[in-house]
Design a protein around this motif. Structure first.
Motif, PDB file in Angstrom:
ATOM      1  N   VAL A 202     110.240 -12.689 -32.749  1.00  0.00           N
ATOM      2  CA  VAL A 202     111.401 -11.810 -32.582  1.00  0.00           C
ATOM      3  C   VAL A 202     110.903 -10.408 -32.878  1.00  0.00           C
ATOM      4  N   MET A 203     111.107  -9.480 -31.942  1.00  0.00           N
ATOM      5  CA  MET A 203     110.591  -8.118 -32.098  1.00  0.00           C
ATOM      6  C   MET A 203     111.739  -7.124 -32.206  1.00  0.00           C
ATOM      7  N   ALA A 204     111.506  -6.076 -32.980  1.00  0.00           N
ATOM      8  CA  ALA A 204     112.532  -5.047 -33.193  1.00  0.00           C
ATOM      9  C   ALA A 204     112.297  -3.869 -32.260  1.00  0.00           C
ATOM     10  N   VAL A 205     113.389  -3.249 -31.818  1.00  0.00           N
ATOM     11  CA  VAL A 205     113.306  -2.043 -30.996  1.00  0.00           C
ATOM     12  C   VAL A 205     114.297  -1.020 -31.539  1.00  0.00           C
ATOM     13  N   PRO A 206     113.997   0.268 -31.414  1.00  0.00           N
ATOM     14  CA  PRO A 206     114.945   1.297 -31.845  1.00  0.00           C
ATOM     15  C   PRO A 206     116.181   1.299 -30.958  1.00  0.00           C
ATOM     16  N   SER A 207     117.252   1.885 -31.463  1.00  0.00           N
ATOM     17  CA  SER A 207     118.504   1.923 -30.699  1.00  0.00           C
ATOM     18  C   SER A 207     118.381   2.777 -29.449  1.00  0.00           C
ATOM     19  N   TYR A 208     117.445   3.741 -29.457  1.00  0.00           N
ATOM     20  CA  TYR A 208     117.333   4.653 -28.317  1.00  0.00           C
ATOM     21  C   TYR A 208     116.387   4.139 -27.232  1.00  0.00           C
ATOM     22  N   PHE A 209     115.801   2.955 -27.407  1.00  0.00           N
ATOM     23  CA  PHE A 209     114.910   2.403 -26.383  1.00  0.00           C
ATOM     24  C   PHE A 209     115.690   2.126 -25.100  1.00  0.00           C
ATOM     25  N   THR A 210     115.123   2.552 -23.976  1.00  0.00           N
ATOM     26  CA  THR A 210     115.737   2.295 -22.683  1.00  0.00           C
ATOM     27  C   THR A 210     115.393   0.872 -22.232  1.00  0.00           C
ATOM     28  N   GLU A 211     116.049   0.430 -21.168  1.00  0.00           N
ATOM     29  CA  GLU A 211     115.760  -0.894 -20.624  1.00  0.00           C
ATOM     30  C   GLU A 211     114.317  -0.965 -20.132  1.00  0.00           C
ATOM     31  N   LYS A 212     113.815   0.129 -19.572  1.00  0.00           N
ATOM     32  CA  LYS A 212     112.437   0.172 -19.101  1.00  0.00           C
ATOM     33  C   LYS A 212     111.467   0.021 -20.270  1.00  0.00           C
ATOM     34  N   GLN A 213     111.760   0.676 -21.381  1.00  0.00           N
ATOM     35  CA  GLN A 213     110.889   0.557 -22.556  1.00  0.00           C
ATOM     36  C   GLN A 213     110.907  -0.870 -23.105  1.00  0.00           C
TER      37      GLN A 213
ATOM     38  N   GLN B 155     117.820  -5.008 -32.428  1.00  0.00           N
ATOM     39  CA  GLN B 155     117.760  -3.615 -32.863  1.00  0.00           C
ATOM     40  C   GLN B 155     117.238  -3.527 -34.286  1.00  0.00           C
ATOM     41  N   GLU B 156     116.452  -2.494 -34.546  1.00  0.00           N
ATOM     42  CA  GLU B 156     115.867  -2.307 -35.873  1.00  0.00           C
ATOM     43  C   GLU B 156     116.946  -2.249 -36.953  1.00  0.00           C
ATOM     44  N   SER B 157     118.070  -1.616 -36.642  1.00  0.00           N
ATOM     45  CA  SER B 157     119.141  -1.497 -37.634  1.00  0.00           C
ATOM     46  C   SER B 157     119.723  -2.862 -37.995  1.00  0.00           C
ATOM     47  N   ALA B 158     119.925  -3.708 -36.989  1.00  0.00           N
ATOM     48  CA  ALA B 158     120.453  -5.048 -37.253  1.00  0.00           C
ATOM     49  C   ALA B 158     119.468  -5.874 -38.066  1.00  0.00           C
TER      50      ALA B 158
ATOM     51  N   SER C 177     110.379   9.583 -36.043  1.00  0.00           N
ATOM     52  CA  SER C 177     111.782   9.614 -35.637  1.00  0.00           C
ATOM     53  C   SER C 177     112.689   9.263 -36.808  1.00  0.00           C
ATOM     54  N   PHE C 178     113.919   9.722 -36.707  1.00  0.00           N
ATOM     55  CA  PHE C 178     114.948   9.393 -37.681  1.00  0.00           C
ATOM     56  C   PHE C 178     116.118   8.802 -36.917  1.00  0.00           C
ATOM     57  N   ASP C 179     116.411   7.550 -37.181  1.00  0.00           N
ATOM     58  CA  ASP C 179     117.428   6.807 -36.440  1.00  0.00           C
ATOM     59  C   ASP C 179     118.518   6.376 -37.420  1.00  0.00           C
ATOM     60  N   VAL C 180     119.752   6.793 -37.169  1.00  0.00           N
ATOM     61  CA  VAL C 180     120.876   6.443 -38.043  1.00  0.00           C
ATOM     62  C   VAL C 180     121.884   5.635 -37.235  1.00  0.00           C
ATOM     63  N   THR C 181     122.295   4.500 -37.781  1.00  0.00           N
ATOM     64  CA  THR C 181     123.210   3.601 -37.079  1.00  0.00           C
ATOM     65  C   THR C 181     124.348   3.205 -38.004  1.00  0.00           C
TER      66      THR C 181
ATOM     67  N   ALA D 188     122.813   7.825 -33.938  1.00  0.00           N
ATOM     68  CA  ALA D 188     122.307   9.188 -33.763  1.00  0.00           C
ATOM     69  C   ALA D 188     120.827   9.160 -34.119  1.00  0.00           C
ATOM     70  N   HIS D 189     120.031   9.886 -33.386  1.00  0.00           N
ATOM     71  CA  HIS D 189     118.607   9.882 -33.678  1.00  0.00           C
ATOM     72  C   HIS D 189     117.973  11.223 -33.343  1.00  0.00           C
ATOM     73  N   ASP D 190     116.921  11.508 -34.053  1.00  0.00           N
ATOM     74  CA  ASP D 190     116.147  12.727 -33.837  1.00  0.00           C
ATOM     75  C   ASP D 190     114.686  12.317 -33.724  1.00  0.00           C
ATOM     76  N   THR D 191     114.140  12.412 -32.519  1.00  0.00           N
ATOM     77  CA  THR D 191     112.756  11.986 -32.298  1.00  0.00           C
ATOM     78  C   THR D 191     111.756  13.091 -32.647  1.00  0.00           C
ATOM     79  N   LYS D 192     112.238  14.198 -33.196  1.00  0.00           N
ATOM     80  CA  LYS D 192     111.345  15.268 -33.656  1.00  0.00           C
ATOM     81  C   LYS D 192     111.279  15.311 -35.177  1.00  0.00           C
TER      82      LYS D 192
END
Length: 547
Positions: free
Chosen positions: A143-154, A174-177, A207-211, A226-230
Motif C-alpha cells: 500500500v503506497m501513500a500519495v500527497p493530496s495534490y497528486f494528479t491522476e497522471k502522477q 492519501q498521506e493524510s489518511a 512541500s507543506f500539505d495540510v488536510t 491546502a498545500h505549498d510546494t515551495k
C-alpha cells in the motif's frame, strides 16, 4: 496472509522513503535497510554499472553530481515544462520525448538518459529488496501513500514505476489518511465509534500539505486541503546555508555562493544540524574541506535558528488558516492535530501550532515519529486489505466509493430549550445511518413527536475591550489588545421532516420506548423510521434533503 505473501506500506517521498510493516505482535513499525537507515534517502547513484541508494547515494550528490539523481519523485507524471530542479538536486533534468529525464555518465564515456519513471522504478526495486532482506520473505504487495495534490497522471506513473520494480500496488491512499490511521483515530471501537475532526500537517522536504478530515463511524472524509510546494524542510536548510555561508566568508574570505560542490556539501551538513536542533539546545555544523582546502566548523543554538525561521513559520501558519477557512472551521472545532513529515519534529513548529489551536480539547499528536507515521499507516491498511481479492479491493477504491459525498450541514432536532441537538454531524460520509432511542415524557402521552432540522454552522466572534489601566501623571497610556472570544454554535435552519407516532404503552412517563432510525443515501435522500419498541405502531417518512 502467509509469510510469503507479506504486504508492506511504502511512503515514497521526494527526499526520503520509509517502509512500514506490521510485526508479529500486530504493531506497525518501520524497518531499516542494509545500512541501518529507517529513513532511506530518495537518491539513486551510479557507481559504474552498480546502483546504490540511501545515505551512500546522498553523499555522492556533492562528489559525483553527474551520476547521482535526487528529487526524482517530484518529476513523476509531469511534462518537461512542468518539472523543476529542486534544492539539493544532483544531475539536472533533461528532456526525453517531452518528459523529464536525467542524463547519467557511465564509464568509457557512455551516457544514458533515464526518465523520472525509470529512475523511480530502479529506486523502488532497491526498496523492495531491502524489505525482503529485512523480513526474510518475498513481498506480495504494498500500500503506497500519495500527497493530496497528486494528479491522476502522477498516480498512474507511480504505480507503473512500482510494478516495474516488482511491487504489486494493492492500493494508493492519501498521506493524510495514512497518518490518521497510524494513530488509530476514530478506529478504537466498532460499537461506539468516535466522531472526530482532524487536521493533518505534513511538513516534508519540499512541500507543506495540510488536510482537514472528519472521522465518522470509522470512515474518513476529506473536507479541505491546502498545500505549498515551495515550502518545506528545505526552506529551513536554505536559512542555515545562508547563515553558515556568511560565517565562512567572514572567517576565510572565501565566498561559496556560486560553488555548487561546496553548497552541496554544506546542504548535507546543515540537514544534520537541523535534525540535532530538534532534540538539543545547540548543534554543530562541520564540513571537511568545504572550499579551497579549508575546513568549516561552527555551532548554532536553537533560539537563533528559531528567530531565523520566523518568516517560514508565518507562512506555515498562513497555509493552516487557509485550509480552516476552506472547511468553514474555527480552530476550536478541531479535535486532533497530527504532525507528519520529517521537519514536523522541529519543536517550534508544535509551539506555533498551539498559537492557532488554542483550545484545551484540541490534542496535538506527536507521540509517534513524524517521519514514520505515513509508512506505518500504509502498513496498517495493507494488513487490513491483505486478505481480500484484488477484484474486491478494486471495487472498494473505485472513485464512486472513495469520493463519497458527505453532509454539508448538521442534521438534528430542537430540544425543549430551543437548542439544536446534532444527530448527524456535517462532514459525515454518505450513505449514513443513525439510530437512537427516547422515551415518552409525560403520563398518558398519546403521540411522540419528532422534528428534524438542518443546522447552520455559525462562528460568532465577540470583542471584549480591556479595562483601562491607570498610569501615573506624565506617563503614556498603556493600550492593550482587545480579547476576541470565539463561540461556535449550530442554529436550527430549514425543517426537513416532522413526524408523529401514536403510542400504545404510554400510561406512565418513560413507559414507552421509541426507536428512531435516520438514513441518508448517496443521493442525499433522507428516510425516517419511528417505531414504538414495546408497541406495534410505526411511522415512515422520506424527503429529498439538501444536506
Amino acid at each position: 496472509m502467509s509469510e510469503s505473501n507479506a504486504v508492506i506500506g511504502i511512503n515514497f517521498g521526494t527526499c526520503y522513503t520509509s517502509i512500514g510493516y506490521v510485526t508479529k505482535e500486530g504493531r506497525a513499525d518501520c524497518l531499516a535497510n542494509e545500512e541501518g537507515d529507517r529513513q532511506i534517502a530518495s537518491v539513486l547513484a551510479f557507481h559504474g554499472e552498480e546502483e546504490v541508494v540511501g545515505s551512500q547515494a546522498k553523499s555522492d550528490i556533492a562528489r559525483h553530481p553527474q551520476t547521482t539523481v535526487a528529487n526524482f519523485r517530484a518529476a513523476l507524471g509531469k511534462t518537461y515544462a512542468e518539472s523543476e530542479n529542486l534544492a539539493g538536486s544532483a544531475a539536472p533534468i533533461v528532456e526525453k520525448e517531452g518528459m523529464p529525464a536525467y542524463q547519467i555518465s557511465l564509464p568509457e564515456d557512455k551516457k544514458i538518459v533515464l526518465s523520472a519513471q525509470e529512475i523511480s522504478a530502479k529506486f523502488l526495486r532497491h526498496i523492495r529488496e531491502s524489505a525482503e532482506a529485512f523480513l526474510g520473505t518475498s513481498i506480495g504487495g504494498a500500500v503506497m501513500a500519495v500527497p493530496s495534490y497528486f494528479t491522476e497522471k502522477q498516480r498512474e506513473e507511480l504505480v507503473s514505476a512500482a510494478e516495474a520494480a516488482g511491487i504489486k500496488v494493492i492500493q494508493l491512499i492519501q498521506e493524510s489518511a495514512a497518518a490518521v490511521l497510524a494513530y488509530g483515530i476514530g478506529q478504537k471501537t466498532i460499537k461506539n465509534p468516535e466522531d472526530k475532526t482532524v487536521v493533518v500537517c505534513d511538513l516534508g522536504g519540499h512541500s507543506f500539505d495540510v488536510t482537514v478530515l472528519t472521522v465518522r463511524s470509522g470512515i474518513y472524509s476529506i473536507l479541505a486541503t491546502a498545500h505549498d510546494t515551495k515550502l518545506g524542510g528545505s526552506s529551513f536548510d536554505d536559512l542555515l546555508i545562508n547563515h553558515f555561508t556568511a560565517e565562512f566568508k567572514k572567517k576565510s574570505k572565501v565566498d561559496i555562493t556560486e560553488n555548487k560542490k561546496a553548497s552541496a556539501k554544506l546542504r548535507n551538513a546543515v540537514e544534520v544540524t537541523k535534525k540535532m536542533l530538534s532534540s538539543a539546545s545547540s548543534a554543530p555544523c562541520f564540513v571537511e574541506s568545504l572550499a579551497e582546502g579549508l575546513d568549516f566548523h561552527s555551532t548554532i543554538n536553537r533560539m537563533r535558528f528559531e528567530i531565523m525561521s520566523n518568516k517560514v513559520f508565518g507562512k506555515l501558519q498562513e497555509t493552516i488558516r487557509e485550509v480552516l477557512a476552506k472547511a468553514d472551521l474555527d480552530p476550536s472545532e478541531v479535535d486532533e492535530v497530527v504532525l507528519a513529515g520529517g521537519s514536523a519534529r522541529i519543536p517550534k513548529f508544535a509551539v506555533k501550532l498551539r498559537e492557532t489551536f488554542t483550545s484545551e480539547h484540541t490534542n496535538v499528536r506527536s507521540e509517534l515519529e513524524s517521519d514514520e507515521i505515513v509508512a506505518r499507516g500504509c502498513a496498517i491498511q495493507g494488513s487490513l486489505v491483505a486478505g481480500f481479492d484484488k477484484e474486491d479491493i478494486d471495487a472498494s477504491i473505485h472513485p464512486v466509493v472513495t469520493l463519497a459525498p458527505h453532509t454539508s450541514k448538521d442534521i438534528g432536532l430542537v430540544n425543549a430549550n430551543g437548542e439544536f441537538v446534532t444527530l448527524i454531524p456535517r462532514g459525515t460520509a454518505l450513505p449514513a445511518r443513525r439510530t437512537f432511542e427516547f422515551s415518552n415524557a409525560a403520563d398518558n402521552q398519546t403521540h411522540a413527536y419528532l422534528n428534524l432540522h438542518e443546522g447552520d454552522h455559525v462562528i460568532e466572534k465577540t470583542e471584549i475591550k480591556p479595562e483601562p489601566i491607570e498610569v501615573e501623571e506624565g506617563e503614556e497610556p498603556i493600550e492593550e489588545e482587545p480579547e476576541i472570544v470565539t463561540k461556535v454554535i449550530v442554529k436550527p435552519a430549514a425543517q426537513l421532516v416532522e413526524a408523529a407516532l401514536p403510542l400504545d404503552k404510554s400510561q406512565k412517563a418513560k413507559a414507552s420506548k421509541i426507536e428512531v432510525q435516520i438514513t441518508i443515501d448517496a443521493s442525499k435522500k433522507l428516510s425516517l423510521v419511528m417505531r414504538e419498541k414495546n408497541g406495534s405502531n410505526v411511522v415512515k417518512a422520506e424527503v429529498a434533503g439538501k444536506q
